[in-house]
Scaffold this active site. Structure first.
Site, PDB file in Angstrom:
ATOM      1  CD  GLU A 134      -4.612  -7.619  -1.380  1.00 12.26           C
ATOM      2  OE1 GLU A 134      -4.031  -6.876  -0.511  1.00 12.26           O
ATOM      3  OE2 GLU A 134      -5.394  -7.353  -1.876  1.00 12.26           O
ATOM      4  N   GLY A 172      -3.120  -3.616   1.545  1.00 16.98           N
ATOM      5  CA  GLY A 172      -2.470  -3.630   2.660  1.00 16.98           C
ATOM      6  C   GLY A 172      -3.126  -2.558   3.557  1.00 16.98           C
TER       7      GLY A 172
END
Length: 690
Positions: free
Chosen positions: A125, A102
């Protein structure tokens, strides 16, 4: 504005600072004031440009993982990035430390990225069983191209600032004064004037994509996924960035993310993320760790040399001891050869190789270990030999030095008792090859001092190991459970399965290889020697060893290996041997299915884990998962044996163990009390030592 987000005006450049230690994760209490600050600055005439920077040791290192799988409080990251893209004035992300997940997606929402020379940027991720859910799969290809983005996202491996600027991900890299340079850059962009094009509208790199080349690269990556869903979803999402309009690709990314985050594989990988951080914790907040500045290793063979390399890789000077000059030269030559292989593969520079080799000091004199802060014994797996070594160490090691044994099975309490300082003794069970394998079992003896455990746990992280503190028993956690997993292997063969059928069932489950192929790789003579030392037999494996068939190193074992190849080929003579031994023992052969193979190998594995919890050898079920994923190849997408067992359901495992106990009468299938409690509660919490 808040304790986690502040705004300052630097002569017309608004500096938005995120301060959410330790890694500036994008938790709700960061997202809300960040969104409000950016919304206010968008229409603030006093701000000609905006710089987003982070306090502390890193840029935003990712989302708040504890929020995954829960309802997200608004605004979420996607809304912040969308807001950034409506700002007409130049926006700049000033990146130091790591911009991951993020954090990088937030930076991709800015017009420009200025990075410190030591920064790392990436979208990891996939290592949590996910794909970037904040637009990373759609925006990153627009900056670096689809092929580069595919490699970064599917591997999850961050790139350096230098690589980032070469790829088009960063617009400037600075050696110092990051914030000042980012402000200068932003002011220069404002003076130059717009329009400033958001990343979402930059399609030039996508237009260059050779879709056939992309699909070929994606297919190659898919082969390496071994049953993991996230790498395939990542590739699909990046392909969508090429073939779909931006908003459609963004919506498709979100659907893929939601499917993954609610699935068992991502739950398993997130479980492991937290489990690894918990496993090495030693009770006691104020433990004073000992200083480790030089390490001694006794034994320059395969294990000793690998252990020595592990410490040198962590920049620690190493004194390597052998019994003769010839053995020492041989060991040091192997170490140099291993580093040379790394250089040839491009994973190590020649300069780094020479630096690491310079950390080694060879010796045949125990007195040269006197100045070491930690001494690791890696000699032959024999109690008499090890006690003799520790007796010598007791005489020469300085006060406060930590004495460790690399035993795989032996009683560390007995070894410690051979010294006058048992509080300084513990086990450090490395896994071969020790310079590569991540797992380190730290074995806590009865009298090991807590600060010794804490020191070694901290040192493990320093040398890049995943540490798990375990107690003393034969084989500790990993090898004790390995014996349980393998206890039925020969019975399965005698009853009608073939080595290739057993191996295929385990590979289809997700293991990198099955037990018989693994046995050939390690060498069947190792297990043979251990069985003879313990007065045990294995009717088929022992016969193969008596024939000189030790596996890959002899060209024959459970399989044939043609002309030095490592590819196993079914051996009809082995299958004939199995049938003959079954007939001798009066065992009728039948069809053995994959489900039975899994139940008779993996359910005893779980059952032994439950016994280990019952005895307090492991503190947590998650510790066992960390051991098995990092040391033995248990499929990461299943989260380790204990996590997988919870998904299977305790009642089912108990019922099937009882079934096989009735069928065979073998105690390996008697459900452990801790497992029965799990069957009742459907949770491992509280199922351990009572």
């Amino acid at each position: 504005m808040s304790s986690s987000v502040s705004v300052a005006n630097e002569n017309g450049v608004a500096v938005v600072t995120i301060d959410n230690p330790p890694v500036n994760a994008l938790s709700f209490h960061v997202r809300k004031p960040l969104y409000d600050a950016l919304a206010a600055l968008r229409d603030d005439p006093a701000a000609r440009a905006i710089v987003i920077v982070c306090a502390g040791r890193t840029f935003v290192a990712g989302a708040d993982i504890t929020e995954f799988g829960k309802p997200i409080e608004q605004p979420e990251l996607r809304a912040i990035v969308a807001l950034l893209e409506t700002i007409a004035k130049p926006t700049v992300a000033a990146i130091h430390g790591t911009a991951l997940g993020g954090g990088l997606e937030l930076a991709l929402g800015c017009h420009f990225r200025v990075a410190d020379a030591g920064a790392k940027l990436g979208l990891p991720e996939v290592k949590l069983g996910l794909l970037p859910g904040g637009g990373g799969t759609v925006r990153l290809p627009r900056l670096v191209g689809a092929l580069k983005a595919l490699g970064m996202i599917v591997s999850g491996t961050p790139i350096s600032a230098g690589e980032a600027i070469a790829a088009g991900l960063a617009d400037a890299v600075v050696d110092s004064n990051l914030l000042a340079e980012a402000i200068r850059f932003a002011r220069e962009m404002a003076d130059r004037g717009g329009p400033f094009v958001p990343v979402r509208d930059r399609d030039d790199r996508l237009a260059e994509t050779d879709l056939a080349a992309f699909d070929a690269q994606a297919a190659g990556l898919a082969k390496k996924a071994r049953g993991l869903e996230a790498p395939l979803a990542c590739a699909e999402a990046v392909r969508n960035a090429i073939t779909l309009p931006f908003d459609e690709a963004l919506a498709a990314e979100r659907l893929l993310f939601q499917k993954l985050v609610s699935g068992d594989q991502s739950r398993a990988q997130r479980h492991l993320f937290f489990a690894e951080r918990e496993a090495a914790k030693v009770p006691g907040k104020d433990l004073q760790k000992r200083r480790i500045e030089r390490v001694g290793i006794i034994g320059a063979g395969t294990m000793g040399g690998g252990i020595a390399m592990a410490f040198a890789n962590g920049s620690l000077p190493v004194t390597l001891l052998e019994t003769s000059e010839e053995a020492l030269r041989r060991g040091l030559a192997t170490i140099e050869k291993n580093y040379a292989v790394s250089v040839s593969r491009g994973s190590l520079t020649e300069e780094a190789k020479q630096q690491r080799l310079g950390l080694f000091k060879g010796s045949t004199d125990y007195a040269d270990l006197a100045g070491c802060d930690l001494i690791v014994e890696a000699v032959f797996e024999d109690m008499t030999v090890k006690k003799e070594v520790f007796g010598k160490l007791d005489a020469i090691a300085k006060p406060g030095a930590i004495l460790a044994t690399n035993t795989s099975y032996l009683d560390v309490n007995e070894i410690a008792a051979s010294t006058s300082r048992p509080e300084d003794v513990l086990g450090m069970h490395f896994f071969s090859p020790a310079n590569v394998m991540k797992l380190l079992e730290i074995v806590r003896a009865e009298r090991t001092a807590p600060e010794v455990l804490a020191t070694v746990a901290d040192l493990a992280r320093r040398i890049g190991k995943v540490a798990v503190v375990v107690g003393v028993c034969h084989g500790f956690v990993g090898n004790r459970m390995l014996a349980a997993r393998g206890s039925e292997n020969e019975f399965l063969l005698l009853e009608g399965a073939t080595p290739s059928q057993v191996d295929k069932a385990l590979v289809d489950f997700g293991w990198p290889m099955g037990p018989f192929q693994m046995g050939d790789l390690a060498g069947l003579d190792i297990g043979w020697r251990n069985r003879k030392a313990r007065g045990q037999t294995a009717v088929i494996a022992d016969t193969l060893c008596e024939q000189g068939h030790f596996g890959q190193k002899t060209g024959r074992g459970w399989y044939r290996y043609e002309s030095g190849s490592r590819e196993p080929v079914t051996d009809s003579e082995v299958e004939a041997l199995i049938r003959a031994k079954a007939a001798e023992l009066g065992i009728g052969q039948r069809e053995v299915g994959a489900d039975e193979i899994i139940e008779r190998t993996l359910y005893p594995l779980v059952n032994e884990g439950a016994k280990i919890l019952e005895e307090g050898i492991a503190a947590r079920a998650s510790d066992i998962d960390v051991v098995w994923v990092n040391g033995y190849g248990f499929p990461i997408g299943k989260g380790g044996p204990m996590f997988w067992a919870a998904l299977e359901g305790g009642p089912r495992i108990v019922e099937r163990l009882e079934h096989w106990h009735r069928q065979t009468g073998r105690p390996i299938f008697e459900p452990a009390p801790a497992l029965r409690r799990v069957a009742e509660t459907r949770a491992w919490e509280g199922a351990g030592a009572r």
